[in-house]
Every structure is written in C-alpha cells, then in structure tokens.
Design a protein around this motif. Structure first.
Motif, PDB file in Angstrom:
ATOM      1  N   ASN A   1     -19.783  25.279  45.903  1.00 24.48           N
ATOM      2  CA  ASN A   1     -20.164  25.083  44.529  1.00 24.48           C
ATOM      3  C   ASN A   1     -20.145  26.177  43.606  1.00 24.48           C
ATOM      4  OD1 ASN A   1     -20.871  22.124  45.203  1.00 24.48           O
ATOM      5  ND2 ASN A   1     -22.502  23.038  46.485  1.00 24.48           N
ATOM      6  N   ARG A   2     -19.870  25.693  42.358  1.00 23.87           N
ATOM      7  CA  ARG A   2     -19.775  26.754  41.363  1.00 23.87           C
ATOM      8  C   ARG A   2     -20.662  28.022  41.399  1.00 23.87           C
ATOM      9  NH1 ARG A   2     -14.727  28.222  38.776  1.00 23.87           N
ATOM     10  NH2 ARG A   2     -15.278  30.078  37.948  1.00 23.87           N
ATOM     11  N   PRO A   3     -21.962  27.728  41.490  1.00 24.65           N
ATOM     12  CA  PRO A   3     -22.976  28.679  41.415  1.00 24.65           C
ATOM     13  C   PRO A   3     -22.644  29.963  42.496  1.00 24.65           C
ATOM     14  CG  PRO A   3     -24.154  26.793  41.186  1.00 24.65           C
ATOM     15  CD  PRO A   3     -22.532  26.296  41.612  1.00 24.65           C
ATOM     16  N   MET A   4     -22.243  29.426  43.502  1.00 26.11           N
ATOM     17  CA  MET A   4     -21.902  30.414  44.523  1.00 26.11           C
ATOM     18  C   MET A   4     -20.740  31.378  44.044  1.00 26.11           C
ATOM     19  SD  MET A   4     -22.851  31.407  47.700  1.00 26.11           S
ATOM     20  CE  MET A   4     -22.479  31.717  49.530  1.00 26.11           C
ATOM     21  N   VAL A   5     -19.722  30.812  43.689  1.00 25.46           N
ATOM     22  CA  VAL A   5     -18.458  31.459  43.078  1.00 25.46           C
ATOM     23  C   VAL A   5     -18.742  32.272  41.830  1.00 25.46           C
ATOM     24  CG1 VAL A   5     -16.052  30.986  42.034  1.00 25.46           C
ATOM     25  CG2 VAL A   5     -17.091  29.578  43.846  1.00 25.46           C
ATOM     26  N   ASP A   6     -19.416  31.918  40.891  1.00 21.43           N
ATOM     27  CA  ASP A   6     -20.047  32.527  39.833  1.00 21.43           C
ATOM     28  C   ASP A   6     -20.594  33.895  40.411  1.00 21.43           C
ATOM     29  OD1 ASP A   6     -18.585  30.858  38.043  1.00 21.43           O
ATOM     30  OD2 ASP A   6     -20.322  29.809  37.628  1.00 21.43           O
ATOM     31  N   ALA A   7     -21.619  33.570  41.083  1.00 20.88           N
ATOM     32  CA  ALA A   7     -22.531  34.875  41.637  1.00 20.88           C
ATOM     33  C   ALA A   7     -21.546  35.894  42.236  1.00 20.88           C
ATOM     34  CB  ALA A   7     -23.478  34.297  42.756  1.00 20.88           C
ATOM     35  N   ILE A   8     -20.757  35.407  43.154  1.00 17.18           N
ATOM     36  CA  ILE A   8     -19.652  36.217  43.937  1.00 17.18           C
ATOM     37  C   ILE A   8     -18.960  36.981  42.562  1.00 17.18           C
ATOM     38  CG2 ILE A   8     -17.793  36.528  45.366  1.00 17.18           C
ATOM     39  CD1 ILE A   8     -18.890  34.143  46.477  1.00 17.18           C
ATOM     40  N   ALA A   9     -18.403  36.466  41.825  1.00 22.19           N
ATOM     41  CA  ALA A   9     -17.466  36.960  40.855  1.00 22.19           C
ATOM     42  C   ALA A   9     -18.120  38.177  39.933  1.00 22.19           C
ATOM     43  CB  ALA A   9     -16.840  35.807  39.944  1.00 22.19           C
ATOM     44  N   GLU A  10     -19.521  37.852  39.844  1.00 17.82           N
ATOM     45  CA  GLU A  10     -20.238  38.545  38.915  1.00 17.82           C
ATOM     46  C   GLU A  10     -20.659  40.087  39.925  1.00 17.82           C
ATOM     47  OE1 GLU A  10     -24.796  38.847  37.284  1.00 17.82           O
ATOM     48  OE2 GLU A  10     -23.738  36.935  37.054  1.00 17.82           O
ATOM     49  N   LYS A  11     -20.814  39.656  40.957  1.00 14.96           N
ATOM     50  CA  LYS A  11     -21.093  40.968  41.949  1.00 14.96           C
ATOM     51  C   LYS A  11     -20.015  41.730  42.281  1.00 14.96           C
ATOM     52  CE  LYS A  11     -22.374  41.875  47.111  1.00 14.96           C
ATOM     53  NZ  LYS A  11     -23.359  42.614  46.757  1.00 14.96           N
ATOM     54  N   VAL A  12     -18.716  41.409  42.463  1.00 14.08           N
ATOM     55  CA  VAL A  12     -17.582  42.181  42.724  1.00 14.08           C
ATOM     56  C   VAL A  12     -16.558  42.439  41.406  1.00 14.08           C
ATOM     57  CG1 VAL A  12     -17.267  41.151  45.047  1.00 14.08           C
ATOM     58  CG2 VAL A  12     -15.930  40.306  43.174  1.00 14.08           C
ATOM     59  N   SER A  13     -17.168  41.918  40.433  1.00 12.02           N
ATOM     60  CA  SER A  13     -16.420  42.182  39.039  1.00 12.02           C
ATOM     61  C   SER A  13     -14.903  42.039  39.231  1.00 12.02           C
ATOM     62  CB  SER A  13     -16.730  43.581  38.486  1.00 12.02           C
ATOM     63  OG  SER A  13     -18.022  43.500  38.360  1.00 12.02           O
ATOM     64  N   ILE A  14     -14.444  40.939  39.843  1.00  5.34           N
ATOM     65  CA  ILE A  14     -13.144  40.729  40.139  1.00  5.34           C
ATOM     66  C   ILE A  14     -12.805  39.252  39.761  1.00  5.34           C
ATOM     67  CG2 ILE A  14     -11.141  40.376  41.791  1.00  5.34           C
ATOM     68  CD1 ILE A  14     -12.419  42.843  43.370  1.00  5.34           C
ATOM     69  N   PRO A  15     -11.582  38.862  39.118  1.00  5.79           N
ATOM     70  CA  PRO A  15     -11.368  37.375  38.697  1.00  5.79           C
ATOM     71  C   PRO A  15     -11.292  36.544  39.753  1.00  5.79           C
ATOM     72  CG  PRO A  15      -9.998  38.968  37.283  1.00  5.79           C
ATOM     73  CD  PRO A  15     -10.767  39.894  38.284  1.00  5.79           C
ATOM     74  N   VAL A  16     -11.763  35.205  39.725  1.00  6.08           N
ATOM     75  CA  VAL A  16     -11.626  34.498  40.775  1.00  6.08           C
ATOM     76  C   VAL A  16     -10.317  34.261  41.107  1.00  6.08           C
ATOM     77  CG1 VAL A  16     -12.280  31.910  41.324  1.00  6.08           C
ATOM     78  CG2 VAL A  16     -13.763  33.284  40.164  1.00  6.08           C
ATOM     79  N   ASN A  17      -9.240  34.042  40.500  1.00  8.23           N
ATOM     80  CA  ASN A  17      -7.792  33.995  41.087  1.00  8.23           C
ATOM     81  C   ASN A  17      -7.336  34.881  41.449  1.00  8.23           C
ATOM     82  OD1 ASN A  17      -7.440  35.407  38.578  1.00  8.23           O
ATOM     83  ND2 ASN A  17      -6.286  34.001  37.547  1.00  8.23           N
ATOM     84  N   GLN A  18      -8.120  36.202  41.630  1.00  8.13           N
ATOM     85  CA  GLN A  18      -7.763  37.175  42.421  1.00  8.13           C
ATOM     86  C   GLN A  18      -8.300  37.661  43.707  1.00  8.13           C
ATOM     87  OE1 GLN A  18      -7.015  40.846  39.875  1.00  8.13           O
ATOM     88  NE2 GLN A  18      -6.359  39.644  38.368  1.00  8.13           N
ATOM     89  N   MET A  19      -8.995  36.349  44.043  1.00 13.53           N
ATOM     90  CA  MET A  19      -9.952  36.418  45.255  1.00 13.53           C
ATOM     91  C   MET A  19      -9.209  35.405  46.279  1.00 13.53           C
ATOM     92  SD  MET A  19     -13.730  36.548  44.489  1.00 13.53           S
ATOM     93  CE  MET A  19     -14.070  36.918  42.729  1.00 13.53           C
ATOM     94  N   ALA A  20      -9.385  35.801  47.695  1.00 10.99           N
ATOM     95  CA  ALA A  20      -9.014  35.099  48.820  1.00 10.99           C
ATOM     96  C   ALA A  20     -10.381  34.516  49.532  1.00 10.99           C
ATOM     97  CB  ALA A  20      -7.881  35.189  49.556  1.00 10.99           C
ATOM     98  N   MET A  21     -10.294  33.264  49.636  1.00 10.96           N
ATOM     99  CA  MET A  21     -11.353  32.773  50.766  1.00 10.96           C
ATOM    100  C   MET A  21     -10.843  32.232  52.003  1.00 10.96           C
ATOM    101  SD  MET A  21     -14.685  32.028  51.102  1.00 10.96           S
ATOM    102  CE  MET A  21     -15.226  31.712  52.878  1.00 10.96           C
ATOM    103  N   ILE A  22     -11.117  33.045  53.276  1.00  9.49           N
ATOM    104  CA  ILE A  22     -10.800  32.593  54.421  1.00  9.49           C
ATOM    105  C   ILE A  22     -11.986  32.055  55.406  1.00  9.49           C
ATOM    106  CG2 ILE A  22      -9.781  33.655  56.729  1.00  9.49           C
ATOM    107  CD1 ILE A  22      -8.966  36.041  55.047  1.00  9.49           C
ATOM    108  N   GLY A  23     -11.674  31.060  55.733  1.00  8.71           N
ATOM    109  CA  GLY A  23     -12.965  30.137  56.744  1.00  8.71           C
ATOM    110  C   GLY A  23     -12.219  29.098  57.381  1.00  8.71           C
ATOM    111  N   ASP A  24     -13.128  28.398  58.206  1.00  5.89           N
ATOM    112  CA  ASP A  24     -12.761  27.463  59.148  1.00  5.89           C
ATOM    113  C   ASP A  24     -13.345  26.130  58.976  1.00  5.89           C
ATOM    114  OD1 ASP A  24     -15.587  28.233  59.702  1.00  5.89           O
ATOM    115  OD2 ASP A  24     -15.337  26.787  61.377  1.00  5.89           O
ATOM    116  N   ARG A  25     -13.877  25.702  57.483  1.00  5.75           N
ATOM    117  CA  ARG A  25     -14.510  24.564  57.436  1.00  5.75           C
ATOM    118  C   ARG A  25     -13.644  24.117  55.842  1.00  5.75           C
ATOM    119  NH1 ARG A  25     -20.759  24.238  57.911  1.00  5.75           N
ATOM    120  NH2 ARG A  25     -20.107  23.912  60.214  1.00  5.75           N
ATOM    121  N   LEU A  26     -13.454  22.916  56.005  1.00  4.40           N
ATOM    122  CA  LEU A  26     -12.547  22.268  54.833  1.00  4.40           C
ATOM    123  C   LEU A  26     -13.651  21.856  53.726  1.00  4.40           C
ATOM    124  CD1 LEU A  26     -10.196  19.832  56.826  1.00  4.40           C
ATOM    125  CD2 LEU A  26      -9.341  21.807  55.701  1.00  4.40           C
ATOM    126  N   TYR A  27     -14.564  21.340  53.855  1.00  2.00           N
ATOM    127  CA  TYR A  27     -15.659  20.972  52.806  1.00  2.00           C
ATOM    128  C   TYR A  27     -16.295  22.014  52.069  1.00  2.00           C
ATOM    129  CZ  TYR A  27     -19.506  20.243  56.042  1.00  2.00           C
ATOM    130  OH  TYR A  27     -20.621  20.614  56.888  1.00  2.00           O
TER     131      TYR A  27
END
Length: 268
Positions: free
Chosen positions: A191-217
């Motif tokens: 969900n977007r609140p998680m994404v926004d909080a991360i972007a604020e923490k690292v000060s890097i645009p979302v489209n320059q991040m990669a998410m690696i995980g094992d769960r689709l949803y």
C-alpha cells in the motif's frame, strides 16, 4: 539486455523482504550474503523491509547480525514503523487500543502514543503472536462503535521453516465476520503509505528503487507504485502460483543468488 535488467543495473536503492527472501526461520537463504556484499562494495543503499509487525527494528537487526549479516537498526523498516509515521502525519490520534506484541507496544509508546483500552481514539491491529481471547473480544467491542480502525499490513500467512502460520490478514477476516468492519487503512506492503514512508526515509525517487520479495500480493504488487519488482521463488510463491496470478513481477529468480548474477553482468 532487457529493459527490466537495465533498470536493475540502474537501481539506486534496494528494498529486501526478509521472511522467505533473506531467511526462513534461522536459516539464511542462498545469495543473501553475496547480495549484501555486492551492494556494500558498490555503495548502493538497501533496506530490509518487512510487513511482520510482531518484532521491532532492534530484534530484526539482532537476528540478521546473528545470521552473519551485520545490520544496523536504521537499515530495518517494518509495517509497524510505517503505521506510526502514518498516524503521526495524517491523524491527531494519541490514545490507541493496540493489538500487538510487547515489541510493537514498545515502539508505539516510544513515539508518544498512549496505549489504552479505555476510550481510545483509534484501534490498531498488528501481527500479535501473543494475542488472547480477551484482546480479540475487546477489539470487537471497539470496532462495533465505529471507531477508526487501522491494520499494519495485509499478509494472510507468515512463512516459517515448518510451514505457514496465520498472519494479520487472517485476523482481519475473523474480525470482519464478527463485526462487519474491515480496516479503514491497511498500511504495509503493497500500500501507498508504506511506499511513501520509505521514499521519504531514503530520499530516492520510487522509480529508482527495486523491491525483492517472495510474495506476489504484497512485495510484487508494490510495482503498481512504480518500483522495479523482483520475485524470488525461495518462499511463498511457486511457479504455479505465478502463472495463475494477475500480479506479475518485472523479473523472476530462484533466489537472491540469481539477482547477484544479474548485477554482475556488464552493461552492453
């Protein structure tokens, strides 16, 4: 080289799921150590990202360090952290009825929230591995009053070395059956609140991040916010699940070792 692989090579921050991606139980999964070594050598920041709100940053950092991955608390970000940020940024609530572990209670208290079962302004449902019937009954009593209701994340199951155990998504369904209420906000991945909080923490645009995980949803569904997504088949998702899912990753690897192999490939 495909476009997703080019994006991978240009990624400025990696978000790593933990359960089922970096480890299962107390077992480090293939490629975890090598990936972190590569990222460190190339000075690319990374965060360990988890929806599991039953533990706090200190506990996760201690576990990763014990498994041979020296980790600072600042490198951990949980759905509990994101929920605290959401409450502070978007609500005036101070008095919270929290269904969570002592670790989650400690986090909320350290940020100034008053945890109470008397006249709370909001209820928060976390992944509570210490849950009791009295906690469940009290939560239901508050939900039927219409009080604001927030859940830290949506995961139905939590992976372990011996199989899956019920997570907060299962609890949400139980409380919905009893009260007719579903959370007003679900904070964690995807969900977007998680994404926004991360972007604020690292000060890097979302489209320059990669998410690696094992769960689709949860992990892979974060691609809807613009992240590059990489599915590893070392946890929950099987090839059959993947082929039947409407949620598709940008890249698929058997485990983190496959990601390391891609990163080591020279650009054409």
């Amino acid at each position: 080289m495909s476009l997703p692989l080019k994006r991978l090579k240009q990624t400025r921050c990696f978000l790593l799921d933990m359960d089922g991606t970096v480890y299962l139980g107390d077992k480090l999964l293939p490629g975890a150590r090598e990936l972190l070594q590569w990222l460190t050598e190339h000075q690319i920041p990374y965060l360990f990202l988890t929806n599991n709100s039953s533990k706090n940053k200190k506990e996760y950092a201690q576990k990763l360090t014990r498994l041979g991955l020296p980790t600072e608390e600042s490198q951990i970000f949980t759905s509990g952290d994101a929920t605290i940020i959401f409450l502070k940024k978007h609500t005036p609530f101070q008095r919270i009825y929290l269904v969570g572990t002592p670790a989650l209670e400690e986090d909320f208290s350290s940020h100034g929230f008053i945890l109470t079962d008397q006249d709370p302004e909001c209820v928060v449902l976390g992944f509570d591995t210490t849950i009791t019937y009295s906690k469940m009954a009290r939560l239901c009593q508050w939900l039927v009053t219409g009080i604001p209701y927030i859940a830290t994340h949506p995961d139905i199951n939590c992976p372990t070395e011996t199989g899956f155990i019920p997570d907060i998504g299962s609890m949400i369904e139980m409380f919905a059956a009893s009260t007719g209420r579903r959370p007003d906000h679900i904070i964690g991945k995807p969900n977007r609140p998680m994404v926004d909080a991360i972007a604020e923490k690292v000060s890097i645009p979302v489209n320059q991040m990669a998410m690696i995980g094992d769960r689709l949803y949860t992990d892979i569904a974060m691609g809807a916010s613009g992240l590059l997504t990489i599915l590893v088949l070392s946890g929950e998702t099987t090839p059959a699940h993947l082929s039947n899912s409407s949620i598709q990753p940008d890249l698929v690897a058997p485990n983190l070792a496959g990601v390391v192999d891609w990163l080591k490939q020279p650009l054409p």
